[in-house]
Design a protein around this motif. Structure first.
Motif, mmCIF file in Angstrom:
data_model
loop_
_atom_site.group_PDB
_atom_site.id
_atom_site.type_symbol
_atom_site.label_atom_id
_atom_site.label_comp_id
_atom_site.label_asym_id
_atom_site.label_seq_id
_atom_site.Cartn_x
_atom_site.Cartn_y
_atom_site.Cartn_z
ATOM 1 N N LEU A 29 88.559 65.782 74.345
ATOM 2 C CA LEU A 29 86.939 66.221 74.639
ATOM 3 C C LEU A 29 86.620 67.667 75.204
ATOM 4 C CD1 LEU A 29 86.029 62.403 75.843
ATOM 5 C CD2 LEU A 29 86.576 63.493 73.679
ATOM 6 N N VAL A 30 87.555 67.819 76.256
ATOM 7 C CA VAL A 30 86.730 69.079 76.716
ATOM 8 C C VAL A 30 87.073 70.673 75.772
ATOM 9 C CG1 VAL A 30 87.450 70.530 78.632
ATOM 10 C CG2 VAL A 30 87.240 68.647 79.153
ATOM 11 N N LEU A 31 87.973 70.382 75.031
ATOM 12 C CA LEU A 31 88.168 71.129 73.720
ATOM 13 C C LEU A 31 87.355 70.919 72.792
ATOM 14 C CD1 LEU A 31 92.449 70.597 73.721
ATOM 15 C CD2 LEU A 31 91.430 72.431 73.803
ATOM 16 N N VAL A 32 86.864 70.165 72.111
ATOM 17 C CA VAL A 32 86.227 69.728 71.540
ATOM 18 C C VAL A 32 85.422 70.373 71.721
ATOM 19 C CG1 VAL A 32 84.150 68.596 70.322
ATOM 20 C CG2 VAL A 32 87.001 67.782 69.615
ATOM 21 N N ALA A 33 84.261 69.910 72.531
ATOM 22 C CA ALA A 33 83.011 70.268 73.553
ATOM 23 C C ALA A 33 82.928 72.258 73.796
ATOM 24 C CB ALA A 33 82.710 69.975 74.849
ATOM 25 N N ALA A 34 84.130 73.052 74.395
ATOM 26 C CA ALA A 34 84.948 74.126 73.909
ATOM 27 C C ALA A 34 84.567 74.752 72.535
ATOM 28 C CB ALA A 34 85.522 74.741 74.857
ATOM 29 N N GLY A 35 85.009 74.872 71.992
ATOM 30 C CA GLY A 35 84.427 75.148 70.627
ATOM 31 C C GLY A 35 83.417 74.884 69.962
ATOM 32 N N LEU A 36 82.457 73.575 70.294
ATOM 33 C CA LEU A 36 81.286 73.919 69.818
ATOM 34 C C LEU A 36 80.113 74.650 70.559
ATOM 35 C CD1 LEU A 36 80.370 69.598 69.838
ATOM 36 C CD2 LEU A 36 80.583 71.319 68.027
ATOM 37 N N VAL A 37 80.035 75.275 71.284
ATOM 38 C CA VAL A 37 79.836 76.171 72.353
ATOM 39 C C VAL A 37 80.270 77.619 72.209
ATOM 40 C CG1 VAL A 37 79.396 76.903 74.640
ATOM 41 C CG2 VAL A 37 79.095 74.454 74.329
ATOM 42 N N ALA A 38 81.770 77.980 71.893
ATOM 43 C CA ALA A 38 81.799 78.891 71.214
ATOM 44 C C ALA A 38 82.228 79.180 70.012
ATOM 45 C CB ALA A 38 83.789 78.975 71.606
ATOM 46 N N GLY A 39 81.600 77.860 69.441
ATOM 47 C CA GLY A 39 80.765 79.133 68.038
ATOM 48 C C GLY A 39 79.765 79.718 67.567
ATOM 49 N N TYR A 40 79.168 79.711 68.861
ATOM 50 C CA TYR A 40 77.861 80.130 68.809
ATOM 51 C C TYR A 40 77.467 81.688 69.947
ATOM 52 C CZ TYR A 40 75.451 76.915 65.652
ATOM 53 O OH TYR A 40 75.523 75.741 65.149
ATOM 54 N N LEU A 41 78.765 81.372 70.106
ATOM 55 C CA LEU A 41 78.420 82.956 70.975
ATOM 56 C C LEU A 41 78.830 84.151 70.363
ATOM 57 C CD1 LEU A 41 81.162 81.425 74.091
ATOM 58 C CD2 LEU A 41 79.001 81.764 73.837
ATOM 59 N N PRO A 42 77.984 85.259 71.091
ATOM 60 C CA PRO A 42 78.031 86.253 69.997
ATOM 61 C C PRO A 42 79.995 86.921 70.256
ATOM 62 C CG PRO A 42 76.686 86.954 71.789
ATOM 63 C CD PRO A 42 77.582 85.298 71.714
ATOM 64 N N GLY A 43 80.581 87.646 69.103
ATOM 65 C CA GLY A 43 81.726 88.579 69.190
ATOM 66 C C GLY A 43 82.749 87.156 68.760
ATOM 67 N N VAL A 44 82.739 85.819 68.253
ATOM 68 C CA VAL A 44 83.854 84.958 68.404
ATOM 69 C C VAL A 44 84.004 84.661 66.777
ATOM 70 C CG1 VAL A 44 84.124 82.295 68.322
ATOM 71 C CG2 VAL A 44 83.096 83.323 70.822
ATOM 72 N N PRO A 45 84.978 84.857 66.822
ATOM 73 C CA PRO A 45 85.406 85.172 65.104
ATOM 74 C C PRO A 45 85.453 83.396 64.381
ATOM 75 C CG PRO A 45 87.703 85.553 65.875
ATOM 76 C CD PRO A 45 86.684 85.221 67.558
ATOM 77 N N THR A 46 84.906 83.436 63.286
ATOM 78 C CA THR A 46 85.398 83.054 62.446
ATOM 79 C C THR A 46 86.483 81.941 61.683
ATOM 80 O OG1 THR A 46 83.446 83.441 61.364
ATOM 81 C CG2 THR A 46 83.407 81.021 59.806
ATOM 82 N N TYR A 47 86.397 81.106 62.125
ATOM 83 C CA TYR A 47 87.849 79.927 62.380
ATOM 84 C C TYR A 47 87.334 79.194 61.453
ATOM 85 C CZ TYR A 47 89.078 82.095 65.790
ATOM 86 O OH TYR A 47 90.183 83.040 67.490
ATOM 87 N N HIS A 48 87.891 78.703 59.812
ATOM 88 C CA HIS A 48 86.937 77.397 58.656
ATOM 89 C C HIS A 48 88.948 76.952 59.049
ATOM 90 C CE1 HIS A 48 86.249 76.028 55.192
ATOM 91 N NE2 HIS A 48 86.818 77.007 54.279
ATOM 92 N N LEU A 49 88.940 75.778 58.579
ATOM 93 C CA LEU A 49 90.023 75.089 58.409
ATOM 94 C C LEU A 49 89.726 74.662 57.152
ATOM 95 C CD1 LEU A 49 89.068 71.879 60.610
ATOM 96 C CD2 LEU A 49 91.155 73.104 60.347
#
Length: 533
Positions: A29-49
């Motif tokens: 759950l912590v990892l999913v929440a971190a991913g949700l936040v990181a997806g909108y941080l500037p400079g974070v690459p786009t990770y496409h499943l």
């Protein structure tokens, strides 16, 4: 190809997972929440499943490590409830959720709705194992959930392929769909049965632990690829092979087992951490692709689909728990009874995960007629919200529910008593064998060495019993804890001397490593393994 984003994903997700272990919140759950936040941080690459990458590259090792640690005997004893969930429930959820989506979403064809139903039907193996370990569920409930999550991916992926073929215009009939389902199931099990004995023979006949563990890392990919090559279920092939190898792991030499356990624990940690972070990182991509569907409109559909997924599981679980007992005397005699709490936990533990997302992303953009796949962006969004909803809502509340219901988890004293009895029985047999060996003139030993063998055996026999004894009133340690602490202090003193001798150039580095490895093995022998995952 730039490897830095991949390295960053693994490093950051592992760091977040490590930090999450120090919190009461489950790491997924912590990892999913971190991913949700990181997806909108500037400079974070786009990770496409990409489903064509995730399924053959990430799913096999995750399934393998979950299955090889499962109990074949426990799964066989619970094959009926496991089959009802992994096959019956998955197909029921596919049809029920798909039919509801077809009824509530305008212009959504039934075939596309069934694609959505198949995608969100299977609870996730990685999620089930991670949550079950953390909350301390009763052993039978844990076995049923793990067994379901190992097999249901095969059911859902096959149902998805059938529904997708109809949706894109391949003219799949009901008869052909059932035939493909049977081919996938029987073929997957058949491939696993064909591979498991030769692979086990190879594992037991390779003489080097490095070669054996290299083979171990390749096995899930070999089983998956071999089954998929003949259009069978790669998931079932991996599970069959892993269950067989795990059941016979005692026939592999100790060096391989020690190394293999460490390697697979690391692989599972890295993959699980990255997978849950990837789930959260998909949010920007999913929202961007909504297209003609408004966010609020899509959110309304998402809430209905999420509720349907939760309710449909309970609609299946309670009848599947009680009806067989009411209808069959044999089931009542062979299986322990249960009250309403265990089905409640099983029903609420249906968290979805990366397999659902990966399968959803493999839906093609266009049909065979060149037309856009109907509501593909909405299917992705509904899958994503269902995965997030089950992980966050059910994942966060499941530990609370277990505590409120006061389900009896494994009793530490009972477990230790059983371990002590098993160790005592084994020690008696070992002592009798030692007496026979020492009676043979070819095995003569000086009395100090023979006494050392007996003392080691006696120490191993008493260690578990000592854990049942009273703790020291001052330190709170049992005698066994004190023994291990003092043993570690002695070994650490020796280790410091070896390093000092190396620094003084009285021994070289190679000799120091040899001596340190000997101490490491003694320290490992002095400490029983604890599972802190």
């Amino acid at each position: 190809m730039d490897a830095l984003p991949l390295v960053a994903l693994v490093a950051v997700s592992a760091a977040v997972a490590g930090a999450a272990r120090r919190t009461p919140v489950p790491a997924p759950l912590v990892l999913v929440a971190a991913g949700l936040v990181a997806g909108y941080l500037p400079g974070v690459p786009t990770y496409h499943l990409d489903g064509h990458v995730v399924l053959p590259l990430l799913l096999p090792p995750l399934l393998y490590t979950a299955a090889v640690d499962s109990s074949y005997l426990d799964l066989r004893a619970n094959v009926r409830p496991v089959a009802l969930l992994s096959v019956g429930y998955t197909l029921f959820a596919t049809v029920a959720v798909g039919w509801l989506a077809y009824r509530i979403i305008p212009d959504l064809p039934l075939t596309a709705a069934l694609v959505l139903g198949a995608v969100v039907a299977p609870p996730d193996a990685v999620t089930a194992a991670a949550i079950a370990r953390r909350v301390g569920l009763p052993s039978r409930v844990t076995t049923i959930l793990q067994g379901e999550s190992l097999v249901n991916d095969a059911t859902a992926i096959t149902a998805f392929k059938v529904a997708l073929a109809a949706a894109v215009g391949e003219g799949m009939s009901w008869g052909a769909g059932i035939g493909e389902f049977l081919l996938a199931a029987v073929g997957g099990v058949g491939v696993g049965l064909l591979l498991m004995v030769p692979l086990h023979w190879l594992r037991t006949h390779l003489r080097e632990a490095l070669l054996q563990n290299t083979l171990s890392l390749l096995i899930p990919f070999v089983a998956y690829a071999a089954a998929e090559r003949v259009h069978a279920s790669g998931v079932l092939a991996v599970v069959v092979v892993a269950l067989y190898l795990g059941h016979r792991s005692w026939q592999v030499d100790f060096a391989t087992r020690l190394q293999e356990a460490a390697v697979w624990k690391m692989v599972a940690f890295v993959l699980e951490s990255a997978v849950f972070a990837l789930i959260g990182l998909q949010l920007p991509f999913v929202l961007k692709g909504l297209g003609s569907f408004g966010v609020w409109e899509a959110t309304g559909y998402a809430a209905i689909v999420f509720l349907a997924v939760v309710v449909v599981r309970f609609v299946w679980v309670y009848p599947a728990t009680y009806l067989p007992r009411w209808l069959s005397r044999r089931v009542r005699e062979r299986e322990p009874g249960t009250d309403w709490t265990a089905p409640l936990i099983v029903g609420w533990a249906g968290m979805r995960g990366v397999v659902s997302l990966a399968v959803a992303f493999s839906v093609p953009l266009v049909t065979h007629d060149g037309e856009p796949f109907p509501a593909r962006s909405l299917v992705l969004f509904l899958t994503f919200t269902t995965v997030i909803g089950t992980l966050v809502i059910q994942g966060l509340t499941l530990p609370v529910l277990v505590r409120v219901l006061k389900l009896p988890g494994p009793d530490p004293q009972t477990v230790t008593l059983i371990e002590a009895q098993a160790q005592s029985e084994a020690s008696e047999v070992a002592e009798a064998r030692l007496d026979r060996l020492l009676a043979d003139p070819h095995n003569s030993l000086p009395p100090p060495l023979a006494d050392r063998l007996r003392s080691v055996l006696e120490r191993r026999r008493n260690a578990v019993w000592e854990r049942l004894g009273a703790a020291d009133p001052v330190t709170g340690e049992s005698a066994d804890d004190t023994y291990r602490r003092l043993s570690r202090e002695m070994i650490e003193a020796e280790r410091e001397v070896f390093v000092r001798l190396r620094d003084e150039r009285r021994i070289d580095d190679e000799m120091m490593r040899t001596l340190l490895r000997r101490l490491d093995l003694e320290e490992a022998a002095a400490y029983r393994e604890t599972d802190d995952s």
